[in-house]
Design an enzyme around this catalytic site. Sequence first.
Site, PDB file in Angstrom:
ATOM      1  N   THR A  26       0.841  -1.193   0.000  1.00 22.02           N
ATOM      2  CA  THR A  26       0.000   0.000   0.000  1.00 22.02           C
ATOM      3  C   THR A  26       0.878   1.246   0.000  1.00 22.02           C
ATOM      4  O   THR A  26       1.799   1.362   0.802  1.00 22.02           O
ATOM      5  CB  THR A  26      -0.918  -0.004   1.232  1.00 22.02           C
ATOM      6  OG1 THR A  26      -1.813  -1.114   1.132  1.00 22.02           O
ATOM      7  CG2 THR A  26      -1.726   1.282   1.330  1.00 22.02           C
ATOM      8  N   GLN A  99      -3.727  -6.817  -7.180  1.00 20.63           N
ATOM      9  CA  GLN A  99      -4.204  -7.443  -5.955  1.00 20.63           C
ATOM     10  C   GLN A  99      -5.538  -6.814  -5.554  1.00 20.63           C
ATOM     11  O   GLN A  99      -5.632  -5.596  -5.370  1.00 20.63           O
ATOM     12  CB  GLN A  99      -3.218  -7.291  -4.810  1.00 20.63           C
ATOM     13  CG  GLN A  99      -3.635  -8.124  -3.593  1.00 20.63           C
ATOM     14  CD  GLN A  99      -2.863  -7.801  -2.347  1.00 20.63           C
ATOM     15  OE1 GLN A  99      -3.008  -6.716  -1.790  1.00 20.63           O
ATOM     16  NE2 GLN A  99      -2.047  -8.735  -1.892  1.00 20.63           N
ATOM     17  N   HIS A 175      -6.405 -10.904  -1.995  1.00 22.32           N
ATOM     18  CA  HIS A 175      -5.738 -10.660  -0.709  1.00 22.32           C
ATOM     19  C   HIS A 175      -6.519 -11.382   0.387  1.00 22.32           C
ATOM     20  O   HIS A 175      -7.567 -10.922   0.834  1.00 22.32           O
ATOM     21  CB  HIS A 175      -5.688  -9.168  -0.428  1.00 22.32           C
ATOM     22  CG  HIS A 175      -4.684  -8.759   0.612  1.00 22.32           C
ATOM     23  ND1 HIS A 175      -4.121  -9.664   1.497  1.00 22.32           N
ATOM     24  CD2 HIS A 175      -4.125  -7.552   0.914  1.00 22.32           C
ATOM     25  CE1 HIS A 175      -3.277  -9.032   2.294  1.00 22.32           C
ATOM     26  NE2 HIS A 175      -3.254  -7.748   1.961  1.00 22.32           N
ATOM     27  N   ASN A 178      -3.220 -10.726   6.220  1.00 19.64           N
ATOM     28  CA  ASN A 178      -2.965  -9.464   6.934  1.00 19.64           C
ATOM     29  C   ASN A 178      -4.178  -8.852   7.633  1.00 19.64           C
ATOM     30  O   ASN A 178      -4.229  -7.643   7.858  1.00 19.64           O
ATOM     31  CB  ASN A 178      -2.362  -8.431   5.980  1.00 19.64           C
ATOM     32  CG  ASN A 178      -0.999  -8.825   5.470  1.00 19.64           C
ATOM     33  OD1 ASN A 178      -0.571  -9.962   5.642  1.00 19.64           O
ATOM     34  ND2 ASN A 178      -0.306  -7.914   4.826  1.00 19.64           N
ATOM     35  N   TYR A 180      -7.385  -8.526   6.699  1.00 18.39           N
ATOM     36  CA  TYR A 180      -8.448  -7.878   5.929  1.00 18.39           C
ATOM     37  C   TYR A 180      -9.617  -8.844   5.738  1.00 18.39           C
ATOM     38  O   TYR A 180      -9.659  -9.906   6.339  1.00 18.39           O
ATOM     39  CB  TYR A 180      -7.875  -7.317   4.629  1.00 18.39           C
ATOM     40  CG  TYR A 180      -6.817  -6.268   4.906  1.00 18.39           C
ATOM     41  CD1 TYR A 180      -7.143  -5.077   5.562  1.00 18.39           C
ATOM     42  CD2 TYR A 180      -5.481  -6.481   4.583  1.00 18.39           C
ATOM     43  CE1 TYR A 180      -6.168  -4.122   5.868  1.00 18.39           C
ATOM     44  CE2 TYR A 180      -4.507  -5.534   4.883  1.00 18.39           C
ATOM     45  CZ  TYR A 180      -4.853  -4.365   5.522  1.00 18.39           C
ATOM     46  OH  TYR A 180      -3.898  -3.429   5.839  1.00 18.39           O
ATOM     47  N   ARG A 227      -3.303 -14.742  -1.774  1.00 17.96           N
ATOM     48  CA  ARG A 227      -2.273 -14.511  -0.755  1.00 17.96           C
ATOM     49  C   ARG A 227      -2.834 -14.848   0.619  1.00 17.96           C
ATOM     50  O   ARG A 227      -3.918 -14.366   0.992  1.00 17.96           O
ATOM     51  CB  ARG A 227      -1.802 -13.061  -0.788  1.00 17.96           C
ATOM     52  CG  ARG A 227      -0.527 -12.818   0.030  1.00 17.96           C
ATOM     53  CD  ARG A 227      -0.072 -11.375  -0.054  1.00 17.96           C
ATOM     54  NE  ARG A 227       1.379 -11.255   0.075  1.00 17.96           N
ATOM     55  CZ  ARG A 227       1.996 -10.303   0.750  1.00 17.96           C
ATOM     56  NH1 ARG A 227       1.292  -9.365   1.383  1.00 17.96           N
ATOM     57  NH2 ARG A 227       3.301 -10.258   0.808  1.00 17.96           N
ATOM     58  N   ASN A 235      -3.431  -6.456  12.408  1.00 11.98           N
ATOM     59  CA  ASN A 235      -4.805  -5.959  12.392  1.00 11.98           C
ATOM     60  C   ASN A 235      -5.714  -6.720  13.357  1.00 11.98           C
ATOM     61  O   ASN A 235      -6.890  -6.976  13.068  1.00 11.98           O
ATOM     62  CB  ASN A 235      -5.390  -5.981  10.969  1.00 11.98           C
ATOM     63  CG  ASN A 235      -4.902  -4.805  10.128  1.00 11.98           C
ATOM     64  OD1 ASN A 235      -4.708  -3.702  10.646  1.00 11.98           O
ATOM     65  ND2 ASN A 235      -4.706  -5.029   8.834  1.00 11.98           N
ATOM     66  N   GLY A 310       9.290  -6.897  -0.492  1.00 12.06           N
ATOM     67  CA  GLY A 310       8.523  -5.664  -0.377  1.00 12.06           C
ATOM     68  C   GLY A 310       9.391  -4.431  -0.380  1.00 12.06           C
ATOM     69  O   GLY A 310       9.610  -3.810  -1.410  1.00 12.06           O
TER      70      GLY A 310
END
Length: 353
Positions: A26, A99, A175, A178, A180, A227, A235, A310
């Site tokens: 992001t 993504q 995605h 992480n 989400y 992913r 999170n 990354g």
Amino acid sequence: MLNALWTPTTLGDITLPHRLVMAPMTRDRSTPEGVPTEMNAEYYAQRASHALVITEGTQPSPDGQGYLLTPGLHSAEQTAGWRKVTDAVHTADGRIVVQLMHVGRIAHPDNTPHGRQPVAPSAVRPAGTMFTASGPREMPTPRALTTAEVTATVDDFRRAAAAAMDAGADGVEIHGANGYLVHQFLAGNTNQRTDRYGGSPENRIRFAVEVAAAVADEIGAGRTGIRLSPANTYNDIQESDTHQLYPALVRALAPLGLGYLHLVHFGDEELLDTLRGLWPTALVLNRAGADLPARAQDIADGRADAVSVGTLALANPDLVERVRSGAPLNTPDPTTFYGGGAAGYTDYPTHSG
């Protein structure tokens, strides 16, 4: 050992010239309407020598947005913006997948044009704050999606995948990591549903499998990746049955014949070996915090078919060329990771100039 990085391979229908992939990151530099810009196109084109460019998380619907200035793929203007990006990457002889990321409860209404309450599997407020234009704000309690809305959200992913292909992408990555929305359905603390999407591991994996099946049906399994990040607590995620949940998920995804699984790995070697054994196609491994020799060793040992990086890719647009030649690497500047202009985005120097 770095030689293991440089042999060609395939991720489903996508042919790669080598095995060093740019991970999704992001960057918060789209327009307020979620439209990618010429600057975004320049950024991705600069990094086109990576075996594959995986874009930043892109919301498949207005309710999928949680952060400021993130791109979408649910309007004609956004699709046209992404076409600028994919054309630039292809002109630079690269390959790019978009993504698709629905943030679910990791959101604040102030960061979206519509200002609505976030949605999630269940009405469980995440710990922590969200950065907004007026400063850090406590994240609100989300609204639980109805069963019918879950089905509609699957369709949002399908439509966004079709838009990605209309925009010229080589494929789509879902995605599911992480913390989400897809991950929120997997984790017990964020999924307290009593319908067919909650309770047992078989029910909690259902949304992820339905999204993957819908995207694969729309654009082809060989151009679809997903992913996952087992045991990732980012999170405010809490998983109590990781070793049961993820093998069940991978077994359910395997018959779809997806192009690749992108696995974010935090050191559970037993689980990695289990998932590698269960997964029938290509595996892209993101070994958090590892150096390049360790990542290349994963390819040499057969744990991965490709590896993703990354911040190395963020700070080194010519990372592939630098690694091949042994040139020194740029140091990433964390103060410019999120938001802003060209500084810390398109102005990292190449080794040749």
